[in-house]
Structures are given as C-alpha cells and as structure tokens.
Design an enzyme around this catalytic site. Sequence first.
Site: not given
Length: 551
Positions: A169, A177, A261, A376, A423, A462-463, A498
Amino acid sequence: MAIASPSAPTFSASFCGGRADPACLTRSPPTAAAFPHPHRRLAASARLNSSSPSGAGSGSVSPDNGDLSQYELHHAFSSAARRWGGSPVFVAVPTDAVGPGAGQVRRRRAMAQSFRALAAAGVEGVVMEVWWGLVEREQPRVYNWDGYWEIVTMARRCGLKVRAVMGFHQCGTGPGDPHWIPLPVWVLREMEKDPDIAYSDRFGRRSMEYISLGCDILPVLQGRSPIQAYADFMRNFRDAFMPFFGNVITGVQVGMGPAGELRYPSCPSHKLMWAWRSRELGEFQCYDKYMLASLNACAREVGMHEWGNGGPIGTGNLMQDLENTEFFKSDDGSWNTAYGKFFLEWYSGMLLLHGERICREAETIFRGIEVNTSAKVAGIHWHYDTKSHPSELTAGYYNTSTRDGYLPITRMFGRYGFTLCSTCFEMQDVEEKQMNPVSSPEGFLRQLLLAARVCEVALEGENCTSNLDDGSFQQVLKMSKFYSDGLEKPCFSFNFVRMDKNMFEYNNWVRFTRFVRQMSVAKIFRARLGSHDIHSSAADSAKLGFSFAYS
C-alpha cells in the site's frame, strides 16, 4: 548477479492460472557467509542514560545522542529474559528506516544503537515494513532488497528477531510528507492508463492507497494480476532471505489493503487516527468499473437488476449524523432491508474473497518454512455503540448489532494458519467517549478477541498511537489478559508502534522497559552473563546506565 524466479503468468479467469517462467531480475544481496555467525560474540554500544555533561539534565536515552558510552553485548542477552515465559514484545522501526530505492538504511548508527538498547531491555524483536513501492519501484519483477537485508543482519547481531510486513500500500499523504512512499512507479503508470485500477467512491474520487480488489485476478499490471504481483514479491522475498528464516525472521505479515489492513479505503488512512473525533461515516468504495461489474453480476443472479447500478443511496456525507441518513439510521435504515443485506453481503464478501486469495498464495509460498504468517484487521471503533456501525460497514466489515462481521474473517485466517493482528490495544472507552459517546474501542476489541478465541487463532496486539504513559501500557496488559485467560496454550505477542527518539527519553524508557518485563511475567530483569548474574530494574538501568564486558 541476477536471480531468476518464476513470475509472469498466463492469465486465467480462475484464481490460480497457469504460469510461465521468464527470468526475474533481482539485485542479489550479500551472501550469508559475509556476516557473523549467529553464535558469535560481538561488540555493541549504548548507554541508557549518559552521565556525561552533554547529557546532563536532558533526561534522554535517545540513540541519536552522539556521546553514548560503549559496552559489549552478547547477541543472546535479551533472550535470557524471554526464557521466563510470557508474551514477547516487538518494536516497529521508523517508517523511513530504508531510503528511496530500498538501497540503504537511514541513520544507520542510531538504528544500531537503538537495536542494542531494545535487546538489553528484553524486547523480542523488531517489526520491519517492506515497501512494495521501494523494492519493486521502477520496473516489474526487478527487486532491490539491500536496505532490508542490512536491517535483518543488524537485528541478528543484536540478538533480535524480525517480523517483516509486506507493504503493498501507499504510505503518507503526498510528496510533501516526510514518510511518503507511493505505489511502485510502474504501477502508477498503469493506473494512469486505466484509472479504474484504483478504488472510487460515488463522487468519482480515486484512492491511490491500494489497488482495487475488483481487479484482483485480472491482468491489469503488464500481463500480471495484482494477486500474482503480490505473490511474486513474497516469493522473491522468501528466496532472497532464506538464510534468515526461523532463526531471525520469525514472522511475515501480509498486507491486504490500505495501511496493510484487510479493509477498503473508506476513509483516508492518515485520518483514521482522529476520524472518531469527527465521526466520519466513510464512503463505499464500489464505483470503479471492476467493482461495478461484479455488483451488477450478483444483482442479476438474484433477479434484482436495479440493485447492481451502484452503492446505496441515502448514505449522507462523511461528517453527517448517521440518524439523519436514510441508509444508516438505527431503527428503520435501509441497511437492515433486503436490499441493504444484499449489498453489504456482496461488499464484505468481496473483501473476504480478497483476503482469502492472498492467504492462499502466502500459505503456499511460505509452506515448510519456519515462519509465522499474519494479517491485520483495522480498529474502526467510532460508531461501535450504534446499531448500524456505519464506519465499519463502509470499510467492508459487515458488523452490526445483529450480525458478527469479524467471525468470518477470523475463521478465514484460521483456515490458512494465519495469526490475527489488530490495533487499539491501548485505547480506553472512558477517554474516547468524552469526545465521541458512540465510540467504543474496548467493545470492538473484545468482540474481535472473542472471535480469535473461538476460532483458536493466535493474536498479535498493536497500539494505535505511540502513547508511552502507564495507563496505556496497563490497558494493553488488561486486553491481552482478556484474550489469554483460561486458554490452555495462549499465543499472544505485542507490536509497539513505533520506535523514535521520544521512546528513548528517560521517563518514557523507564515505563516502556517496565511494560516489557510485565509482558514477559518477569518481576526482575535477569540475565546470566558468563559466570555472572546481573539483576537490575529498568529504572536502575536508565538512571545509572550499564556496561557489560565479555572476553
């Protein structure tokens, strides 16, 4: 040196078409013999809190500090703490860990020092995102793994395991960015020729985050289908990193949609972190010609041709209250009519089929290799306490007050031996409901964890945000216990997202290392080093620094 691998397919309308075997160019990484033996002792440098004047008062243990003292660290040091049992913790490396073109590791020295600190803290390993847009950037079937090879060997030297995430992705919002990684250049060229390769909503807005699953098995990528391109990428990754599987690379997470995801890009990924604040409903992504063709065919099969012309009407706009929409309103919305059920079953069914296709390929590619495969599911919780769950529906999860939309996904993962990753583990209802009363991250997560327990599927937590406060860490422990309690063989691990300079700040590092110990069910961080036993708490280590020497 070029490495040949099977790649270009002969197109077939069925899922697994016949394949020819033309040459596949691959940049060959250095041979395994060029790197230290896994059992070799090696030197590493880091001090959790420098006592030098330049570090005084900063309270920082950032790996970017240039004055970190030296110590020698055996690669197996961190695994000594893990022998106490419990749930291992992994830490995701920075998104931009590998530079453009996948040829080199950015901030190499800081990365190495960070890995040593993580190993010393008892962290099991690192999560490494492997970007399609970097590795196969310019030409189809030409792969460059150099930067990722370097990260894996760096992890091995520090005694860390690696979980590799296949990122099919886009990352970031655009060229401005700092974390911008688009799809491969050659894929974007194909999208220019045929814009319907990209998802589209009812307003004609295209999403470039991920290729539309409507063309999964169509030869839209220079003679290959997207599924075949993903499979070729994974197969080449397997062949290039074969020496590391089992002993270093222990997990492969397979990307299945935006942000990796299994979902539709109903809401831009960069907005998902705060979408619950604005209560966005999301948009159905079914207006490219390939999705419309499938919808039309299904409508004809049930004898309702008029249902195949597009998505539901009366869905409001992104910011609208769901009770003011015809489709999503709770009591008499058309989501709960015969038409609504038909559309949502088709829409979610297409997503499930997409996941199954990728699972099937991955299971075949990694069969017989000592590596865990996972995928995920998105934590879309901001309308969970409503009847229609609109933001989940537009993302492809047919989950409502009367239907469990996560059980079919979990069953599918279970059939292929996949671990389920999700998450939201650090999020608490009491905080989220202050800004959005119908949000419930805990409710969403409990439902997903129960599905994993029922289907006996292993779990990776996962957070959602990089919170380093005690409340967030305690919430992770609470939700992991909700999954594991009572299971004869619970299989849970956690990916912290992370690693950055903030994580190594003194107070944050103390809290993080305490969390790692709690996850491993070790009251005291203990490691046997030669003939010496060292006992130290994370706080003591952070305050005093530590220095371990080996002969």
